[in-house]
Design a protein around this motif. Structure first.
Motif, PDB file in Angstrom:
ATOM      1  N   ASP A  27      17.809   0.915  86.302  1.00 35.08           N
ATOM      2  CA  ASP A  27      18.698   0.304  87.647  1.00 35.08           C
ATOM      3  C   ASP A  27      18.184   0.761  89.149  1.00 35.08           C
ATOM      4  O   ASP A  27      18.297  -0.019  89.899  1.00 35.08           O
ATOM      5  CB  ASP A  27      20.001   0.429  87.407  1.00 35.08           C
ATOM      6  N   ARG A  28      18.646   2.127  89.305  1.00 36.90           N
ATOM      7  CA  ARG A  28      18.341   3.154  89.595  1.00 36.90           C
ATOM      8  C   ARG A  28      16.808   2.890  90.846  1.00 36.90           C
ATOM      9  O   ARG A  28      16.787   2.725  91.569  1.00 36.90           O
ATOM     10  CB  ARG A  28      18.470   4.237  89.650  1.00 36.90           C
ATOM     11  N   PRO A  31      10.474  11.434  91.714  1.00 36.48           N
ATOM     12  CA  PRO A  31      10.801  12.525  91.252  1.00 36.48           C
ATOM     13  C   PRO A  31      12.179  12.729  90.269  1.00 36.48           C
ATOM     14  O   PRO A  31      13.138  12.404  90.781  1.00 36.48           O
ATOM     15  CB  PRO A  31      10.503  14.224  92.178  1.00 36.48           C
ATOM     16  N   SER A  32      12.133  13.715  89.216  1.00 33.36           N
ATOM     17  CA  SER A  32      13.268  14.780  88.636  1.00 33.36           C
ATOM     18  C   SER A  32      14.062  14.441  89.266  1.00 33.36           C
ATOM     19  O   SER A  32      15.460  14.543  88.953  1.00 33.36           O
ATOM     20  CB  SER A  32      12.729  15.195  87.188  1.00 33.36           C
ATOM     21  N   GLU A  70      18.174  13.614  88.751  1.00 30.67           N
ATOM     22  CA  GLU A  70      19.371  14.775  88.078  1.00 30.67           C
ATOM     23  C   GLU A  70      20.690  14.232  89.318  1.00 30.67           C
ATOM     24  O   GLU A  70      21.442  14.472  89.027  1.00 30.67           O
ATOM     25  CB  GLU A  70      18.693  16.094  87.789  1.00 30.67           C
ATOM     26  N   ALA A  71      19.859  14.841  90.466  1.00 30.82           N
ATOM     27  CA  ALA A  71      21.397  14.817  91.431  1.00 30.82           C
ATOM     28  C   ALA A  71      21.649  13.629  91.253  1.00 30.82           C
ATOM     29  O   ALA A  71      22.937  13.358  92.149  1.00 30.82           O
ATOM     30  CB  ALA A  71      20.503  15.500  92.968  1.00 30.82           C
ATOM     31  N   ALA A  72      20.912  12.505  91.688  1.00 28.87           N
ATOM     32  CA  ALA A  72      21.810  11.154  92.052  1.00 28.87           C
ATOM     33  C   ALA A  72      22.977  10.892  90.873  1.00 28.87           C
ATOM     34  O   ALA A  72      24.214  10.380  90.459  1.00 28.87           O
ATOM     35  CB  ALA A  72      21.161   9.922  92.260  1.00 28.87           C
ATOM     36  N   LEU A  73      22.405  11.057  89.323  1.00 29.68           N
ATOM     37  CA  LEU A  73      23.458  11.406  88.593  1.00 29.68           C
ATOM     38  C   LEU A  73      24.438  12.225  87.840  1.00 29.68           C
ATOM     39  O   LEU A  73      25.595  12.136  87.066  1.00 29.68           O
ATOM     40  CB  LEU A  73      22.789  11.423  86.662  1.00 29.68           C
ATOM     41  N   GLY A  74      24.538  13.544  88.772  1.00 29.55           N
ATOM     42  CA  GLY A  74      24.838  14.752  88.359  1.00 29.55           C
ATOM     43  C   GLY A  74      24.151  15.228  86.904  1.00 29.55           C
ATOM     44  O   GLY A  74      25.474  15.744  86.385  1.00 29.55           O
ATOM     45  N   THR A 121      13.412   7.320  74.590  1.00 37.28           N
ATOM     46  CA  THR A 121      12.699   6.341  76.368  1.00 37.28           C
ATOM     47  C   THR A 121      12.862   8.033  76.466  1.00 37.28           C
ATOM     48  O   THR A 121      12.882   9.289  76.588  1.00 37.28           O
ATOM     49  CB  THR A 121      13.586   5.441  76.829  1.00 37.28           C
ATOM     50  N   SER A 122      12.031   7.419  78.050  1.00 34.12           N
ATOM     51  CA  SER A 122      12.037   9.000  79.233  1.00 34.12           C
ATOM     52  C   SER A 122      12.115   8.789  80.487  1.00 34.12           C
ATOM     53  O   SER A 122      12.255   7.261  80.637  1.00 34.12           O
ATOM     54  CB  SER A 122      10.591   9.547  78.909  1.00 34.12           C
ATOM     55  N   LEU A 123      12.180   9.774  81.326  1.00 33.29           N
ATOM     56  CA  LEU A 123      11.980   9.031  82.325  1.00 33.29           C
ATOM     57  C   LEU A 123      10.628   8.657  82.874  1.00 33.29           C
ATOM     58  O   LEU A 123      11.137   6.958  84.188  1.00 33.29           O
ATOM     59  CB  LEU A 123      12.860  10.527  83.896  1.00 33.29           C
ATOM     60  N   ARG A 124       9.651   8.989  82.342  1.00 35.96           N
ATOM     61  CA  ARG A 124       8.557   8.050  82.999  1.00 35.96           C
ATOM     62  C   ARG A 124       8.507   6.575  82.901  1.00 35.96           C
ATOM     63  O   ARG A 124       8.270   6.194  83.084  1.00 35.96           O
ATOM     64  CB  ARG A 124       6.774   9.126  82.168  1.00 35.96           C
TER      65      ARG A 124
END
Length: 285
Positions: free
Chosen positions: A192-193, A203-204, A208-212, A227-230
């Motif tokens: 969704d982001r 970038p990862s 990571e920062a947005a989700l803590g 799944t994966s970020l990509r």
């Protein structure tokens, strides 16, 4: 059929035609606020299409066939296609044999409408019900005419109120998952982001920062979801591209650029891998 029953059937058919004619003005998209007009001149299908939230579609011309792992439904003009919660579907859109067009209006239940409906609902929720539902348009004509008229008049608050009332009416008919507060998985939160800004590089470390979360934790939890970020980046971008292809006349190169692809061949290749059809086959004259 007795004469009395035949008369009733004729009246029902007449009423269905009247309300369908009323809804046909949605195809003009003069005030397409809060919904999208989908048009196509060729039969086409797509597999594993992500539907991120409850929505409904009003079939105006042509035929729609939809399938999940447990359901298979067919929709024609005069039907409402309701999706009660987040899911993936396989879909085929078929143009009308006479007009040569497939036309539908897709209406998401916006957050404001669902929040209002949840606030007003003061009784136990019924069972969640099926994910996909076929509804007769004529049975909901009063609310939908009110919603359409509010849009045409530019009264968007009234239009959202009509959607909230519609959501409560459907919930009362046994579709309780419409009003269940969403509890997205981590993968859905990431998707969704990305969907909100699909052209970004993402970038990862920004995710990571947005989700803590640390990078290792993010990778581990996404892997647990298979799944994966990509992969989520690809899925979110291509889903946004499909929406643009259906609802705009942008050139394919512009669509690709808006979802973060600098290369049109690369975009087309990914699109075919994801949905099983060429992007040029969607909504094109």
């Amino acid at each position: 059929m007795t004469p009395a029953l035949a008369d009733l059937a004729d009246l029902a058919d007449c009423d269905s035609s009247d309300v369908l004619a009323d809804m046909a003005s949605l195809a003009d998209c003069a005030r397409a606020e809060g919904y999208a007009c989908v048009t196509a001149l060729r039969e086409h299908g797509a597999r594993s299409v992500e539907i991120p939230a409850p929505q409904f579609a009003i079939l105006l011309e042509g035929e729609k066939r939809v399938r999940t792992a447990s359901q298979s439904l067919r929709f024609v003009p005069g039907d409402i296609f309701l999706i009660t919660r987040r899911c993936r579907i396989d879909v085929v859109n078929v143009p009308d044999a006479r007009s040569g067009r497939y036309v539908s209006a897709i209406v998401p239940f916006c957050d404001e409408a669902l929040t209002a409906a949840r606030t007003l609902w003061n009784e136990p929720l019924p069972a969640a019900g099926e994910v996909l539902v076929r509804l007769p348009l004529r049975e909901h004509r009063t609310l939908l005419r009110r919603w359409r008229q509010s849009l045409q008049d530019g009264h968007y608050s009234d239009a959202r109120l009509a959607l909230a009332t519609f959501a409560m009416a459907l919930t009362r008919q046994g579709h309780g998952s419409l009003l269940l507060p969403p509890q997205p998985s981590l993968a859905e939160q990431v998707r969704d982001r990305i969907a909100a800004e699909p052209a970004r590089d993402w970038p990862s470390h920004e995710v990571e920062a947005a989700l803590g979360l640390s990078g290792a934790t993010l990778r581990r939890r996404l892997a647990a979801d298979g799944t994966s970020l990509r992969q989520l980046l690809i899925e979110a971008r291509l889903a946004h591209a499909m929406g643009l292809l259906y609802t705009t006349r942008l050139p394919l190169k512009s669509v690709a650029a808006r979802v973060g692809y600098r290369s049109l061949p690369s975009f087309s290749k990914r699109f075919v891998e994801r949905y099983g059809l060429q992007p040029a086959d969607i909504g094109r004259a």
